[in-house]
Design a protein around this motif. Structure first.
Motif, PDB file in Angstrom:
ATOM      1  N   GLU A  74       0.839  -1.209   0.000  1.00 37.66           N
ATOM      2  CA  GLU A  74       0.000   0.000   0.000  1.00 37.66           C
ATOM      3  C   GLU A  74       0.873   1.257   0.000  1.00 37.66           C
ATOM      4  O   GLU A  74       0.586   2.218  -0.718  1.00 37.66           O
ATOM      5  CB  GLU A  74      -0.920  -0.014   1.214  1.00 37.66           C
ATOM      6  N   GLN A  75       1.949   1.230   0.800  1.00 39.19           N
ATOM      7  CA  GLN A  75       2.828   2.397   0.859  1.00 39.19           C
ATOM      8  C   GLN A  75       3.503   2.634  -0.494  1.00 39.19           C
ATOM      9  O   GLN A  75       3.633   3.773  -0.935  1.00 39.19           O
ATOM     10  CB  GLN A  75       3.883   2.191   1.957  1.00 39.19           C
ATOM     11  N   GLN A  76       3.901   1.567  -1.160  1.00 36.69           N
ATOM     12  CA  GLN A  76       4.532   1.717  -2.467  1.00 36.69           C
ATOM     13  C   GLN A  76       3.537   2.242  -3.500  1.00 36.69           C
ATOM     14  O   GLN A  76       3.889   3.062  -4.344  1.00 36.69           O
ATOM     15  CB  GLN A  76       5.125   0.386  -2.914  1.00 36.69           C
ATOM     16  N   ALA A  77       2.285   1.797  -3.421  1.00 34.60           N
ATOM     17  CA  ALA A  77       1.265   2.302  -4.345  1.00 34.60           C
ATOM     18  C   ALA A  77       1.026   3.793  -4.111  1.00 34.60           C
ATOM     19  O   ALA A  77       0.893   4.570  -5.061  1.00 34.60           O
ATOM     20  CB  ALA A  77      -0.036   1.521  -4.181  1.00 34.60           C
ATOM     21  N   LEU A  78       0.964   4.196  -2.842  1.00 30.40           N
ATOM     22  CA  LEU A  78       0.778   5.615  -2.530  1.00 30.40           C
ATOM     23  C   LEU A  78       1.982   6.436  -3.000  1.00 30.40           C
ATOM     24  O   LEU A  78       1.817   7.561  -3.493  1.00 30.40           O
ATOM     25  CB  LEU A  78       0.549   5.802  -1.035  1.00 30.40           C
ATOM     26  N   GLN A  79       3.185   5.892  -2.843  1.00 30.52           N
ATOM     27  CA  GLN A  79       4.380   6.613  -3.290  1.00 30.52           C
ATOM     28  C   GLN A  79       4.372   6.774  -4.803  1.00 30.52           C
ATOM     29  O   GLN A  79       4.733   7.830  -5.322  1.00 30.52           O
ATOM     30  CB  GLN A  79       5.647   5.878  -2.832  1.00 30.52           C
ATOM     31  N   ARG A  80       3.936   5.730  -5.538  1.00 33.74           N
ATOM     32  CA  ARG A  80       3.835   5.859  -7.005  1.00 33.74           C
ATOM     33  C   ARG A  80       2.816   6.930  -7.374  1.00 33.74           C
ATOM     34  O   ARG A  80       3.020   7.696  -8.313  1.00 33.74           O
ATOM     35  CB  ARG A  80       3.428   4.510  -7.612  1.00 33.74           C
ATOM     36  N   ASP A  81       1.704   7.002  -6.619  1.00 42.25           N
ATOM     37  CA  ASP A  81       0.679   8.007  -6.882  1.00 42.25           C
ATOM     38  C   ASP A  81       1.239   9.411  -6.644  1.00 42.25           C
ATOM     39  O   ASP A  81       1.020  10.316  -7.452  1.00 42.25           O
ATOM     40  CB  ASP A  81      -0.532   7.747  -5.985  1.00 42.25           C
ATOM     41  N   VAL A  82       1.970   9.581  -5.551  1.00 38.07           N
ATOM     42  CA  VAL A  82       2.583  10.889  -5.265  1.00 38.07           C
ATOM     43  C   VAL A  82       3.590  11.247  -6.349  1.00 38.07           C
ATOM     44  O   VAL A  82       3.634  12.384  -6.821  1.00 38.07           O
ATOM     45  CB  VAL A  82       3.250  10.881  -3.868  1.00 38.07           C
ATOM     46  N   ASP A  83       4.400  10.278  -6.763  1.00 35.93           N
ATOM     47  CA  ASP A  83       5.400  10.549  -7.805  1.00 35.93           C
ATOM     48  C   ASP A  83       4.739  10.940  -9.119  1.00 35.93           C
ATOM     49  O   ASP A  83       5.212  11.842  -9.817  1.00 35.93           O
ATOM     50  CB  ASP A  83       6.295   9.326  -8.016  1.00 35.93           C
ATOM     51  N   SER A  84       3.642  10.270  -9.474  1.00 38.50           N
ATOM     52  CA  SER A  84       2.987  10.605 -10.739  1.00 38.50           C
ATOM     53  C   SER A  84       2.325  11.978 -10.678  1.00 38.50           C
ATOM     54  O   SER A  84       2.267  12.680 -11.677  1.00 38.50           O
ATOM     55  CB  SER A  84       1.950   9.538 -11.109  1.00 38.50           C
ATOM     56  N   ARG A  85       1.829  12.359  -9.513  1.00 37.61           N
ATOM     57  CA  ARG A  85       1.181  13.676  -9.402  1.00 37.61           C
ATOM     58  C   ARG A  85       2.178  14.810  -9.232  1.00 37.61           C
ATOM     59  O   ARG A  85       1.822  15.965  -9.382  1.00 37.61           O
ATOM     60  CB  ARG A  85       0.202  13.680  -8.228  1.00 37.61           C
ATOM     61  N   PRO A  88       6.219  17.382 -13.515  1.00 33.33           N
ATOM     62  CA  PRO A  88       5.939  18.751 -13.979  1.00 33.33           C
ATOM     63  C   PRO A  88       4.696  18.866 -14.853  1.00 33.33           C
ATOM     64  O   PRO A  88       3.909  19.795 -14.672  1.00 33.33           O
ATOM     65  CB  PRO A  88       7.192  19.131 -14.756  1.00 33.33           C
ATOM     66  N   ASP A  89       4.484  17.936 -15.773  1.00 32.81           N
ATOM     67  CA  ASP A  89       3.311  18.067 -16.637  1.00 32.81           C
ATOM     68  C   ASP A  89       2.017  17.862 -15.857  1.00 32.81           C
ATOM     69  O   ASP A  89       1.013  18.524 -16.122  1.00 32.81           O
ATOM     70  CB  ASP A  89       3.399  17.104 -17.824  1.00 32.81           C
ATOM     71  N   ALA A  90       2.034  16.981 -14.853  1.00 33.87           N
ATOM     72  CA  ALA A  90       0.838  16.779 -14.032  1.00 33.87           C
ATOM     73  C   ALA A  90       0.571  18.012 -13.163  1.00 33.87           C
ATOM     74  O   ALA A  90      -0.582  18.415 -12.977  1.00 33.87           O
ATOM     75  CB  ALA A  90       0.987  15.539 -13.161  1.00 33.87           C
ATOM     76  N   LEU A  91       1.645  18.618 -12.646  1.00 32.00           N
ATOM     77  CA  LEU A  91       1.468  19.839 -11.850  1.00 32.00           C
ATOM     78  C   LEU A  91       0.909  20.968 -12.707  1.00 32.00           C
ATOM     79  O   LEU A  91       0.031  21.723 -12.270  1.00 32.00           O
ATOM     80  CB  LEU A  91       2.799  20.256 -11.224  1.00 32.00           C
ATOM     81  N   GLU A  92       1.418  21.092 -13.930  1.00 29.04           N
ATOM     82  CA  GLU A  92       0.926  22.150 -14.820  1.00 29.04           C
ATOM     83  C   GLU A  92      -0.546  21.933 -15.161  1.00 29.04           C
ATOM     84  O   GLU A  92      -1.343  22.865 -15.123  1.00 29.04           O
ATOM     85  CB  GLU A  92       1.755  22.185 -16.101  1.00 29.04           C
ATOM     86  N   ARG A  93      -0.915  20.702 -15.468  1.00 26.74           N
ATOM     87  CA  ARG A  93      -2.313  20.395 -15.800  1.00 26.74           C
ATOM     88  C   ARG A  93      -3.233  20.709 -14.608  1.00 26.74           C
ATOM     89  O   ARG A  93      -4.267  21.333 -14.758  1.00 26.74           O
ATOM     90  CB  ARG A  93      -2.438  18.922 -16.209  1.00 26.74           C
ATOM     91  N   ARG A  94      -2.809  20.328 -13.408  1.00 30.15           N
ATOM     92  CA  ARG A  94      -3.632  20.588 -12.213  1.00 30.15           C
ATOM     93  C   ARG A  94      -3.717  22.089 -11.929  1.00 30.15           C
ATOM     94  O   ARG A  94      -4.771  22.588 -11.532  1.00 30.15           O
ATOM     95  CB  ARG A  94      -3.034  19.852 -11.012  1.00 30.15           C
TER      96      ARG A  94
END
Length: 188
Positions: A74-85, A88-94
């Protein structure tokens, strides 16, 4: 019937006189036998209880290992989610979804209060044409062209996309402020 035992001679006779072989010796053995049986039974019960406790500990350990594995996944899945969000392109889109726009070139304040750079207001790029008008655009109020043309410092936007101010004196001072080079402090 049985034959009487032959009389003992010598050393055996003397030992036989010291240790009688009749009833009292059988009665003296009974408590000893009971004591040995109780000790063996108590030892077996203790071993059984100890074995049960060890098995219970083993089951608990395997359960904790399984829980640790699940929590690690679960911790690794959450870390992947944080990394994907946080890419830079995800931050710009948000940021665009929240209504933020790129800031352009920055302006800096020197310690003496002078401004280095050309401060401009960040403006959003023109929206793409949509097939249906949004409720905000059809509100009936016309947007103020001067509000988008001037920044916080009162100077006109250098982008040229904003309409020119109606006042002639404001347009005469705006180019002079833009063409002035920023002051520099000594030693820089």
């Amino acid at each position: 019937m049985s034959k009487p035992a032959a009389p003992l001679k010598g050393r055996a006779a003397r030992l036989a006189r010291l240790m009688p072989s009749t009833g009292p010796s059988t009665a003296a053995r009974t408590p000893f036998v009971l004591l040995v049986v109780l000790l063996l039974g108590g030892g077996l019960i203790t071993l059984l209880l100890l074995n049960s406790a060890l098995n219970e500990g083993s089951f608990r350990l395997s359960e904790l290992k399984r829980d640790t594995t699940e929590l690690t996944d679960e911790q690794q899945a959450l870390q992947r989610d944080v990394d994907s969000r946080s890419q830079p392109d995800a931050l710009e889109r948000r940021a665009r979804e929240l209504g933020m726009v790129p800031g352009g070139s920055p302006a800096f304040l020197d310690p003496d209060g002078t401004v280095r750079g050309n401060p401009t207001e960040a403006t959003a790029p023109p929206p793409s044409p949509s097939p249906t008008p949004s409720p905000r655009a059809s509100g009936g109020a016309a947007p103020d062209p001067d509000a988008t043309a001037t920044g916080a410092s009162g100077s006109a936007s250098p982008s040229g996309s904003a309409p020119a101010p109606a006042d002639e004196s404001a347009s005469a001072t705006a180019p002079a402020a833009e063409s002035t080079p920023p002051p520099t402090s000594p030693g820089r």
